[in-house]
Design an enzyme around this catalytic site. Structure first.
Site, PDB file in Angstrom:
ATOM      1  N   ASP A 166       0.866  -1.163   0.000  1.00 59.28           N
ATOM      2  CA  ASP A 166       0.000   0.000   0.000  1.00 59.28           C
ATOM      3  C   ASP A 166       0.913   1.227   0.000  1.00 59.28           C
ATOM      4  O   ASP A 166       2.142   1.121   0.067  1.00 59.28           O
ATOM      5  CB  ASP A 166      -0.963  -0.021   1.205  1.00 59.28           C
ATOM      6  N   TRP A 167       0.335   2.397  -0.072  1.00 62.12           N
ATOM      7  CA  TRP A 167       1.072   3.656  -0.215  1.00 62.12           C
ATOM      8  C   TRP A 167       2.126   3.803   0.890  1.00 62.12           C
ATOM      9  O   TRP A 167       1.783   4.004   2.048  1.00 62.12           O
ATOM     10  CB  TRP A 167       0.074   4.814  -0.143  1.00 62.12           C
TER      11      TRP A 167
END
Ligand code: GLC
Length: 719
Positions: free
Chosen positions: A267-268
């Site tokens: 994820d980010w």
């Protein structure tokens, strides 16, 4: 390209070129991008250099056929080996035509609606140049304080699994290489992100592996069984290790046990965030843990690009691990046909025709009409045609009904409730705000009160702003904002019938509204056509059929409250409220205000004659359960008949109810139908304390009804 050619391509790549394929950045970081990226992130802070940007293998958050064609072409001109870019984006519940939020779509209990919404989202995205969507999000949720409950389909693993499959089918279709109107799907967030402590986003998740496997993993697995191409790691720890570096979860379960050989993306910045978690000393250690866990693409941070080469040179990481990851990325690009056609479905002319076209709007309307849930109705709805109605509230004429993940959807394109009701309602209608989302002026209240005095019926349009849920949108107080509750109090004093429509991204604590209203319609964030759908329900053109997929608590103090809970050793007998030493609160009932599966209709349904085909069943001999459902009202309606079981005694304690089947049936007034469910031994299996997945002989209760609470009962034995 065939596998041999892909392998050959990998062999030609330098180590730097390989590692660059494992980096994903937002569009605006790419030189030459027309900066149409929906999501931007600071380049400097991440330590990303220009050469990294221009070599990276995939792009996050860019859309627009012209922009993507331009960037792909400029990238390919510089690409030594002609490896095209992958374009990925958050197409969660629509691209330009926005559908109801997934929690609303789940309340439709209509898998066809979910699949159709994904198919249309894919079509609009693919023609705009996107290749992959970061959806479906299938995180099981039990805590409405968490802002991202809006993004999932709710609290039940079986229902979430069915919706996960439907979304994957809609996004991917059956042949990604040939069907240019589809996207590769990316199921997320692996794993159990929805179990964050306190409902606080990104917070710790800690549970037994048995709990994880029984409740939280099934929907991810279902998505992968349906062919989902990608998985996204979650931000949270799982049993003390951040998912992005969790070898047991990623290599052990996802890759080895489930045989997933697709692309796993972080994820980010979730790889670098292992430092903040305290699971890595620096970017290098974070890269080490992530590549060993089997994370292929790093989103938004350069730990891989900066440190994998030296980890390989130092012998701490075998280059084979990089090759595996790069091979998976190349194979995904190949599955999408990008080597033959790097522009795939991007087409500016077709884009103009397809986005927000009438057919897509119609599908969004139908999804919204099926997703609304009638929570209460003392007869004030549907509105009587010739009455005088005052529509009052911040959502009376508000376009913020798309929800948090509305991609490139424009609020200006949304059909607002006020204008939609003006078009449809034949009586006298006034529309006033009465207050803002969380503020009220004396003039607003005065105007609302004046309008209310002139009306026979008040319709309140209340709710949360879309940024009060979604990512980073956790709340400790899940009531309506005080200004809106004050509006309710002031209008209640006029003594007029009051219906309330609520626009929100989570189950709310409805204190201050539910008892005060004669009707409550849950509209969620209903999307681009939401106002039209709600107006058609208010005027009675549409009979609401939604059923809750997440419990509404009495108050936030009850959270988490969910239907598939355990009985405890001292269950409370609701008829004996005086008992002290039982599992209860001294200031609240145990039951939620509204249970899983709940929803009303403008007609009524009666359940009778539950029969079980046999007292006993076995793995070889399933049994059937019959029940008769009658439409006892005056208009046609859709009823979602739900079947639950309870395993009376297990090797581990078993839930009071488990949803095992449901059927949506459309009945005319007076019509009755016998619904038949089949129960198989497989449906009775569960994870034992040694994690074996099996059924136990013994007594089972079976429940059938309109929700998880109001049911007819039967019983059988598994032998
Ligand atoms: C966000 C979200 C994830 C999303 C990703 C890319 O932080 O957690 O769901 O897909 O970043 O925008």
């Amino acid at each position: 390209m065939d596998q041999k050619q892909i392998a050959g391509l990998l062999n030609e790549m330098t180590l730097e070129e390989k590692v660059a394929q494992l980096l994903q950045l937002t569009a605006h970081l790419h030189e030459g991008a027309e900066d149409k990226g929906q999501i931007t992130g600071p380049k400097e802070e991440m330590g990303v250099t220009a050469e990294m940007v221009n070599a990276s293998g995939s792009v996050l958050g860019l859309s627009g056929a012209a922009s993507i064609i331009a960037l792909q072409k400029s990238y390919m001109e510089k690409s030594r080996l002609g490896i095209p870019l992958l374009f990925m984006a958050d197409v969660i519940h629509g691209f330009k035509t926005i559908f109801p939020i997934p929690l609303a779509l789940g309340c439709s209990w209509d898998l066809g609606v979910a699949e159709k919404s994904a198919e249309i989202a894919a079509k609009e995205s693919a023609v705009s140049g996107i290749h992959v969507t970061f959806a479906p999000m299938v995180d099981l949720v039990r805590d409405p304080r968490w802002g991202r409950v809006m993004e999932t389909t709710g609290e039940d693993p079986y229902l979430n699994s069915l919706f996960a499959r439907a979304f994957v089918r809609g996004y991917q279709g059956s042949n990604l290489a040939e069907d240019k109107d589809r996207l590769a799907a990316c199921v997320k967030h692996f794993a159990a992100y929805g179990a964050a402590e306190g409902g606080r986003d990104y917070n710790t998740v800690d549970m037994s592996e048995r709990q994880l496997r029984e409740y939280y993993l099934p929907a991810y697995k279902a998505a992968l069984e349906e062919g989902c191409e990608m998985v996204m790691a979650s931000f949270n720890t799982v049993d003390g290790i951040p998912a992005s570096g969790n070898e047991k979860l990623m290599r052990g379960i996802l890759r080895d046990e489930w045989n997933f050989d697709g692309v796993l993306i972080s994820d980010w910045a979730s790889i670098r965030e292992m430092i903040a978690h305290g699971a890595a000393e620096d970017d290098c250690e974070a890269a080490y843990r992530a590549i060993r866990a089997g994370v292929d693409i790093e989103m938004m941070t350069p730990c891989y690009v900066r440190h994998l080469p030296q980890l390989i040179e130092s012998g701490r990481v075998d280059e084979e691990l990089i090759d595996e990851a790069v091979l998976r990325v190349l194979q995904l690009k190949n599955k999408l046909g990008l080597f033959e056609n790097p522009l795939r479905g991007a087409d500016p002319n077709r884009e103009r025709e397809l986005l927000l076209c009438r057919e897509h709007r119609k599908a969004a309307y139908e999804a919204a009409a099926k997703s609304c849930v009638l929570l209460k109705n003392n007869g004030v709805l549907p509105l009587k045609p010739e009455s005088r109605v005052a529509l009052i509230g911040p959502f009376a004429d508000h376009e913020d009904i798309l929800g948090w993940w509305s991609c490139v959807g424009e609020k200006e394109d949304a059909v607002k409730l006020g204008p939609a009701l003006q078009e449809r309602f034949t009586g006298k209608l006034s529309v006033t705000a009465g207050c803002g989302i969380d503020s009220m002026t004396a003039e607003q209240l005065e105007a609302a009160t004046a309008a209310a005095r002139e009306a026979d019926v008040l319709v309140l349009a209340l709710g949360e702003a879309s940024d009060m849920s979604g990512e980073g949108g956790s709340r400790t107080d899940i009531t309506l904002p005080e200004a809106q509750l004050e509006l309710v109090r002031q209008l209640k004093r006029l003594g007029k019938p009051m219906a309330a429509v609520i626009f929100n991204g989570r189950p709310l604590d409805l204190n201050g509204l539910f008892d005060e209203s004669d009707a409550v319609l849950e509209a969620w964030f209903p999307g681009t056509e939401g106002g039209a759908a709600v107006a058609d329900i208010l005027t009675g053109s549409v009979n609401p059929s939604g059923r809750l997929t997440m419990s509404f608590p009495q108050s936030v103090g009850q959270v988490p409250v969910y239907y598939n809970a355990f009985n405890t050793g001292r269950p409370m007998d609701p008829s004996k409220t005086g008992e002290r030493y039982v599992s209860k609160y001294i200031d609240s009932p145990n039951e939620p205000l509204l249970p899983f599966g709940y929803g009303l209709s403008y007609t009524t349904f009666d359940y009778s004659g539950l029969t079980v085909s046999s007292d006993e069943m076995s793995a070889e001999q399933p049994l059937t359960v019959n029940v008769t459902v009658t439409n006892t009202g005056a208009r046609a309606g859709v009823e979602t008949v739900q079947l639950y079981i309870r395993d009376a005694v297990g090797e581990v304690v078993r839930p009071l109810r488990e949803l095992k089947a449901f059927e949506r049936i459309d009945l005319q007034p007076g019509e009755c139908r016998t619904v038949t469910f089949t129960i198989t031994e497989e449906q009775l299996r569960y994870h034992h304390s040694d994690l074996s997945f099996a059924s136990d002989p013994g007594l089972f209760q079976v429940f059938v009804g309109p929700n998880s609470r109001d049911t007819l009962e039967g019983a059988f034995r598994l032998i």
